[in-house]
Write a protein that holds these residues in place. Structure first.
Motif, PDB file in Angstrom:
ATOM      1  N   TRP A 491       0.820  -1.214   0.000  1.00  0.00           N
ATOM      2  CA  TRP A 491       0.000   0.000   0.000  1.00  0.00           C
ATOM      3  C   TRP A 491       0.859   1.273   0.000  1.00  0.00           C
ATOM      4  O   TRP A 491       0.446   2.309   0.483  1.00  0.00           O
ATOM      5  CB  TRP A 491      -0.982   0.001   1.172  1.00  0.00           C
ATOM      6  CG  TRP A 491      -2.049  -1.033   1.034  1.00  0.00           C
ATOM      7  CD1 TRP A 491      -1.952  -2.376   1.299  1.00  0.00           C
ATOM      8  CD2 TRP A 491      -3.370  -0.821   0.552  1.00  0.00           C
ATOM      9  NE1 TRP A 491      -3.138  -3.009   1.019  1.00  0.00           N
ATOM     10  CE2 TRP A 491      -4.028  -2.089   0.564  1.00  0.00           C
ATOM     11  CE3 TRP A 491      -4.077   0.310   0.118  1.00  0.00           C
ATOM     12  CZ2 TRP A 491      -5.341  -2.246   0.147  1.00  0.00           C
ATOM     13  CZ3 TRP A 491      -5.398   0.149  -0.291  1.00  0.00           C
ATOM     14  CH2 TRP A 491      -6.016  -1.120  -0.279  1.00  0.00           C
ATOM     15  N   ARG A 495       8.091   2.717   5.866  1.00  0.00           N
ATOM     16  CA  ARG A 495       8.267   2.344   7.265  1.00  0.00           C
ATOM     17  C   ARG A 495       9.750   2.171   7.591  1.00  0.00           C
ATOM     18  O   ARG A 495      10.564   1.833   6.732  1.00  0.00           O
ATOM     19  CB  ARG A 495       7.511   1.046   7.576  1.00  0.00           C
ATOM     20  CG  ARG A 495       5.991   1.171   7.441  1.00  0.00           C
ATOM     21  CD  ARG A 495       5.406   2.115   8.480  1.00  0.00           C
ATOM     22  NE  ARG A 495       3.950   2.256   8.384  1.00  0.00           N
ATOM     23  CZ  ARG A 495       3.331   3.264   7.770  1.00  0.00           C
ATOM     24  NH1 ARG A 495       4.040   4.212   7.164  1.00  0.00           N
ATOM     25  NH2 ARG A 495       2.016   3.326   7.758  1.00  0.00           N
ATOM     26  N   ARG A 504       6.003  -2.742  15.791  1.00  0.00           N
ATOM     27  CA  ARG A 504       4.585  -2.454  16.010  1.00  0.00           C
ATOM     28  C   ARG A 504       4.258  -2.854  17.444  1.00  0.00           C
ATOM     29  O   ARG A 504       4.341  -4.035  17.786  1.00  0.00           O
ATOM     30  CB  ARG A 504       3.697  -3.230  15.033  1.00  0.00           C
ATOM     31  CG  ARG A 504       3.939  -2.932  13.569  1.00  0.00           C
ATOM     32  CD  ARG A 504       3.574  -1.502  13.181  1.00  0.00           C
ATOM     33  NE  ARG A 504       3.765  -1.289  11.758  1.00  0.00           N
ATOM     34  CZ  ARG A 504       4.915  -0.927  11.205  1.00  0.00           C
ATOM     35  NH1 ARG A 504       5.982  -0.749  11.968  1.00  0.00           N
ATOM     36  NH2 ARG A 504       5.009  -0.746   9.906  1.00  0.00           N
ATOM     37  N   ARG A 558       8.064  -7.721  13.497  1.00  0.00           N
ATOM     38  CA  ARG A 558       7.511  -6.552  14.176  1.00  0.00           C
ATOM     39  C   ARG A 558       8.082  -6.321  15.565  1.00  0.00           C
ATOM     40  O   ARG A 558       7.828  -5.284  16.169  1.00  0.00           O
ATOM     41  CB  ARG A 558       5.990  -6.657  14.276  1.00  0.00           C
ATOM     42  CG  ARG A 558       5.470  -7.882  14.997  1.00  0.00           C
ATOM     43  CD  ARG A 558       3.951  -7.878  15.068  1.00  0.00           C
ATOM     44  NE  ARG A 558       3.450  -6.811  15.929  1.00  0.00           N
ATOM     45  CZ  ARG A 558       2.214  -6.320  15.863  1.00  0.00           C
ATOM     46  NH1 ARG A 558       1.376  -6.781  14.959  1.00  0.00           N
ATOM     47  NH2 ARG A 558       1.816  -5.373  16.688  1.00  0.00           N
ATOM     48  N   ARG A 697      -2.632   2.210  12.976  1.00  0.00           N
ATOM     49  CA  ARG A 697      -2.157   0.931  12.469  1.00  0.00           C
ATOM     50  C   ARG A 697      -2.052   0.992  10.945  1.00  0.00           C
ATOM     51  O   ARG A 697      -2.758   1.766  10.286  1.00  0.00           O
ATOM     52  CB  ARG A 697      -3.110  -0.184  12.883  1.00  0.00           C
ATOM     53  CG  ARG A 697      -3.216  -0.387  14.394  1.00  0.00           C
ATOM     54  CD  ARG A 697      -4.182  -1.518  14.711  1.00  0.00           C
ATOM     55  NE  ARG A 697      -5.516  -1.235  14.184  1.00  0.00           N
ATOM     56  CZ  ARG A 697      -6.474  -2.145  14.051  1.00  0.00           C
ATOM     57  NH1 ARG A 697      -6.219  -3.415  14.372  1.00  0.00           N
ATOM     58  NH2 ARG A 697      -7.666  -1.812  13.587  1.00  0.00           N
ATOM     59  N   ASP A 698      -1.183   0.171  10.393  1.00  0.00           N
ATOM     60  CA  ASP A 698      -1.049   0.148   8.937  1.00  0.00           C
ATOM     61  C   ASP A 698      -2.371  -0.163   8.258  1.00  0.00           C
ATOM     62  O   ASP A 698      -2.662   0.324   7.159  1.00  0.00           O
ATOM     63  CB  ASP A 698      -0.004  -0.889   8.527  1.00  0.00           C
ATOM     64  CG  ASP A 698       1.413  -0.459   8.884  1.00  0.00           C
ATOM     65  OD1 ASP A 698       1.587   0.703   9.288  1.00  0.00           O
ATOM     66  OD2 ASP A 698       2.332  -1.292   8.760  1.00  0.00           O
ATOM     67  N   GLU A 699      -3.197  -0.982   8.938  1.00  0.00           N
ATOM     68  CA  GLU A 699      -4.484  -1.363   8.355  1.00  0.00           C
ATOM     69  C   GLU A 699      -5.393  -0.161   8.114  1.00  0.00           C
ATOM     70  O   GLU A 699      -6.308  -0.220   7.284  1.00  0.00           O
ATOM     71  CB  GLU A 699      -5.190  -2.368   9.272  1.00  0.00           C
ATOM     72  CG  GLU A 699      -4.527  -3.733   9.345  1.00  0.00           C
ATOM     73  CD  GLU A 699      -3.343  -3.759  10.310  1.00  0.00           C
ATOM     74  OE1 GLU A 699      -2.726  -4.828  10.454  1.00  0.00           O
ATOM     75  OE2 GLU A 699      -3.043  -2.704  10.917  1.00  0.00           O
ATOM     76  N   ALA A 700      -5.132   0.939   8.837  1.00  0.00           N
ATOM     77  CA  ALA A 700      -5.958   2.135   8.652  1.00  0.00           C
ATOM     78  C   ALA A 700      -5.818   2.692   7.244  1.00  0.00           C
ATOM     79  O   ALA A 700      -6.708   3.397   6.749  1.00  0.00           O
ATOM     80  CB  ALA A 700      -5.570   3.194   9.680  1.00  0.00           C
ATOM     81  N   MET A 702      -5.239   0.672   4.638  1.00  0.00           N
ATOM     82  CA  MET A 702      -5.503  -0.425   3.707  1.00  0.00           C
ATOM     83  C   MET A 702      -6.985  -0.756   3.633  1.00  0.00           C
ATOM     84  O   MET A 702      -7.367  -1.797   3.108  1.00  0.00           O
ATOM     85  CB  MET A 702      -4.733  -1.679   4.145  1.00  0.00           C
ATOM     86  CG  MET A 702      -3.244  -1.498   4.230  1.00  0.00           C
ATOM     87  SD  MET A 702      -2.442  -3.018   4.808  1.00  0.00           S
ATOM     88  CE  MET A 702      -0.743  -2.467   4.955  1.00  0.00           C
ATOM     89  N   GLY A 703      -7.796   0.079   4.259  1.00  0.00           N
ATOM     90  CA  GLY A 703      -9.218  -0.188   4.264  1.00  0.00           C
ATOM     91  C   GLY A 703      -9.625  -1.216   5.299  1.00  0.00           C
ATOM     92  O   GLY A 703     -10.763  -1.687   5.297  1.00  0.00           O
ATOM     93  N   GLY A 704      -8.682  -1.549   6.241  1.00  0.00           N
ATOM     94  CA  GLY A 704      -8.978  -2.577   7.210  1.00  0.00           C
ATOM     95  C   GLY A 704      -9.281  -2.049   8.586  1.00  0.00           C
ATOM     96  O   GLY A 704      -9.371  -2.813   9.537  1.00  0.00           O
ATOM     97  N   GLY A 705      -9.377  -0.736   8.784  1.00  0.00           N
ATOM     98  CA  GLY A 705      -9.705  -0.205  10.103  1.00  0.00           C
ATOM     99  C   GLY A 705      -8.641   0.664  10.663  1.00  0.00           C
ATOM    100  O   GLY A 705      -7.613   0.883  10.115  1.00  0.00           O
TER     101      GLY A 705
END
Length: 705
Positions: A491, A495, A504, A558, A697-700, A702-705
């Motif tokens: 994405w 980092r 993390r 991580r 978080r990285d997921e933020a 990536m559409g994951g929250g």
């Protein structure tokens, strides 16, 4: 009778000086000073001899205000005790008050000073008892969200007791420090005690996801730890995301029993001066932008710089900001001429290295990161984030001079049109430095002619020689090769990495807790097994069984973790493959700085160590806790891991640490198996809201929250 003495910062009182015949031990000391080429400061001249009558008058001028101040302080403490959080009538509550964070204004942009605030915000107590027995020093802190305009521009901040910077902690070696935190802010937080060993109280280190869970909003927690085996200049700051940049920081000074003997230039006054970069937006907003896709490690560029929380901006140059500089001012330090004055300098910023100088002054550096050093003379000092230096200055004039703190802007990735890169303070020499409402003349001093440094790098540490000679162990038990990089992955997220690991944190399960659980239960994940690609050389087939990278208990991707049992000495050879500098800070220890290079690969380690030994540089190298790894450079440090616990090694550019440039050292695993985390520390993890205020978080992205 109280178990503690009052601890409010002094208001600029000067100590009398005198001369007397040298004793035999003093003659020995003078011989040592001569051996190390310790000279008087260029501005220093012989002190005047006061008559008995004059001395008595001076004492009265000091004692009477102290008596009055003590009475007022007792009244104030009574008021505070009546409503303080978790107060105990059997304990004296100590809240150092920045009594001069008030009004006064100044227009530095036009070179005119209209009003100057009173000096002495972080002046240390001139009557401090260095030899007193161990005391319990108790502080009650309320953390709140506020809006302030330190330099004229309003911005949201997170402050302790409505003070910016935070209160001064002043204590003696051997004291117990107790800080009651009442977090009334909207986000969770923690406080790290920067540079303190925390021997035996690893869970008080304040590192979120490593030694504790955050202190949730609208909840309380008490830090309690004993200060042993160290003295000097330190500080504290938030260790949740980049909250320190929002105002959660302050100075911490530890007086050693032999402080005056270790400082080879005697001084009459002692104060803290903090410099830092300054942003006009909340760090949470800046962090979200910085970690977003396609940013390629373009760090947020500060808008301003402050000295002890002060500066003055021209509001007309910032039309898009809410700004009122009528209460802003420059810091002023009123000093008595012909006396020596110790200035404890701390870079408490998030990003910028500073070059600091005082016009027409040469000064002596006498401390680095809590290590007393033989005086080394300079007229310009470079200080990276998290580093501390003490300097001693003097003058035989009654003039005013500019103290200039210039950010090294060449290290910034992109321009900031709002930025003012230099902060100033006034060094004012006056015969009556404690006189109230003292007028301050406009400095007409001349700047030094050299240009600003183009690189972010440390001073030449080979010139900084510790007073107490403690050579490193002759050899290391293991060597770990580390590289720092910024890489773009999924994405398009940039980092930070130590080797293949980008940190993390687990906010609900700190790595210290997991280590104690695993070691106490004999979990096989904490036993050495298999080859290590990080140990001494590529030819090694098995690691040192007492020193290895634990990839079984901690996922290497991580949570890069180096684990030791017994007292082990490690060489860490770190190469930087990034175009930015990294001030590397190790918690819980000091390391010896053995060597560093500006660019390229380091020489073969065996050759490097042979050269260091032949040159005598292994006899007494500088010991510190923060060293700057410059762009595309390398550094070699040696550390003796004798302090049990889980200790973080990370870049102290706050943005880089949040991007993952962090790892941990699990020291003395053989001891930690018998530990038990206190219940109040474990209980933090079950509170509602511990994740509030954490970095995204990285997921933020990536559409994951």
């Amino acid at each position: 009778m109280s178990s503690r003495e009052g601890d409010e910062p002094g208001e600029g009182y000067e100590l009398e000086s005198s001369s007397s015949p040298l004793s035999a031990s003093e003659e020995q000391e003078q011989a040592l000073l001569g051996e190390h080429n310790v000279e008087k400061l260029p501005q220093q001249r012989a002190r005047e001899q006061y008559s008995t009558l004059t001395a008595r008058v001076l004492r009265l001028r000091i004692v009477i205000p102290i008596i009055i101040g003590s009475v007022l302080a007792l009244i104030a403490v009574g008021i505070i005790l009546s409503g303080a959080y978790n107060s105990d009538a059997s304990k004296a509550v100590e809240i150092p008050v920045d009594g001069n964070n008030g009004a006064g204004q100044d227009s530095e942009a036009d070179g005119e000073i209209d009003k100057i605030r009173k000096p002495g915000d972080y002046t240390l107590d001139p009557q401090w008892d260095h030899g007193s027995g161990p005391k319990r020093r108790v502080y009650n802190w309320i953390i709140k969200d506020v809006e302030k305009n330190p330099d004229g521009v309003y911005r949201p901040m997170i402050l302790i007791n409505d003070q910016f910077p935070g209160p001064l902690i002043e204590c003696n070696e051997g004291d117990t420090v107790i800080v009651n935190i009442d977090n009334q802010a909207v986000n969770a937080t923690s406080i790290h005690w920067h540079g303190l060993y925390q021997n035996g109280t690893n869970w008080m280190d304040g590192t979120v996801g490593i030694t504790q869970c955050p202190i949730a909003p609208k909840s309380q927690f008490t830090y309690e730890f004993k200060v042993e085996g160290q003295s000097g200049t330190y500080w504290y700051h938030a260790h949740q995301a980049v909250q320190a940049s929002d105002g959660l920081f302050g100075p911490l000074v530890i007086h050693g029993k032999s402080e005056r003997e270790q400082q080879k230039i005697q001084y009459d006054t002692d104060r803290v001066i903090m410099v830092h970069d300054y942003y006009y937006d909340l760090s949470s907003q800046l962090l979200m932008d910085y970690l977003a896709p396609d940013r390629e490690n373009a760090e947020p560029v500060p808008a301003s710089a402050l000295i002890n929380g002060l500066n003055v901006r021209d509001c007309s140059s910032l039309p898009h900001r809410k700004c009122d500089n009528s209460t802003a001012s420059l810091p002023v330090f009123n000093l008595e001429p012909t006396k020596n004055h110790r200035l404890r300098l701390i870079n408490v910023g998030a990003f910028a290295e500073f070059q600091l100088q005082i016009d027409e002054h040469e000064f002596a550096i006498t401390e680095a990161d809590g290590t007393d050093i033989w005086p080394a003379y300079y007229h310009r000092l470079k200080i990276s984030p998290a580093q501390r230096y003490s300097i001693v200055i003097s003058s035989n004039t009654t003039n005013a001079y500019w103290l200039r703190a210039q950010m090294v802007t060449h290290c910034f990735a992109e321009p900031n049109p709002e930025m003012k890169g230099e902060a100033r303070a006034i060094i004012n020499y006056t015969p009556n430095p404690t006189e109230p409402n003292l007028p301050v003349p406009q400095p007409i001093s001349k700047d030094w002619s050299e240009t600003v440094e183009l690189e972010c790098r440390d001073m030449n540490t080979t010139e900084l020689i510790p007073v107490e000679q403690i050579p490193p162990p002759a050899t290391a038990d293991a060597t770990f090769y580390l590289r720092t990089t910024f890489e773009i992955g999924a994405w398009r997220l940039s980092r930070g990495f130590f080797n293949q690991s980008s940190w993390r944190p687990d906010l609900h399960s700190p790595s210290l807790f997991r280590a104690i659980d695993g070691l106490s239960s004999g979990n096989i994940s904490f036993l050495s097994a298999g080859p290590s690609t990080t140990t001494s050389s590529p030819d090694d087939t098995l690691p040192n069984p007492n020193t290895f990278a634990n990839t079984a208990a901690y996922p290497a991707a991580r949570e890069l973790t180096l684990q030791t049992s017994g007292v082990q000495t490690l060489d860490l050879l770190v190469s930087n493959f990034d175009d930015g500098a990294h001030p590397l800070h190790l918690h819980g220890h000091k390391f010896w700085v053995l060597a560093s290079g500006e660019s390229g690969y380091p020489p073969a380690l065996s050759t490097l160590l042979e050269d260091l030994s032949a040159s005598g540089r292994l006899e007494n190298p500088l010991r510190r806790d923060t060293v700057t790894l410059e762009a595309f450079g390398w550094v070699l440090v040696r550390v003796r891991l004798d302090n049990p616990g889980m200790w973080v090694l990370h870049c102290h550019v706050s943005w880089h640490a949040e991007a993952g440039l962090m790892m941990q050292l699990l020291a003395r695993a053989d001891v930690m198996g018998g530990w038990e985390v206190p219940e109040d520390v474990k209980e933090l993890c079950g509170r509602v809201g511990v994740e509030k205020g954490a970095g995204p978080r990285d997921e933020a992205f990536m559409g994951g929250g």
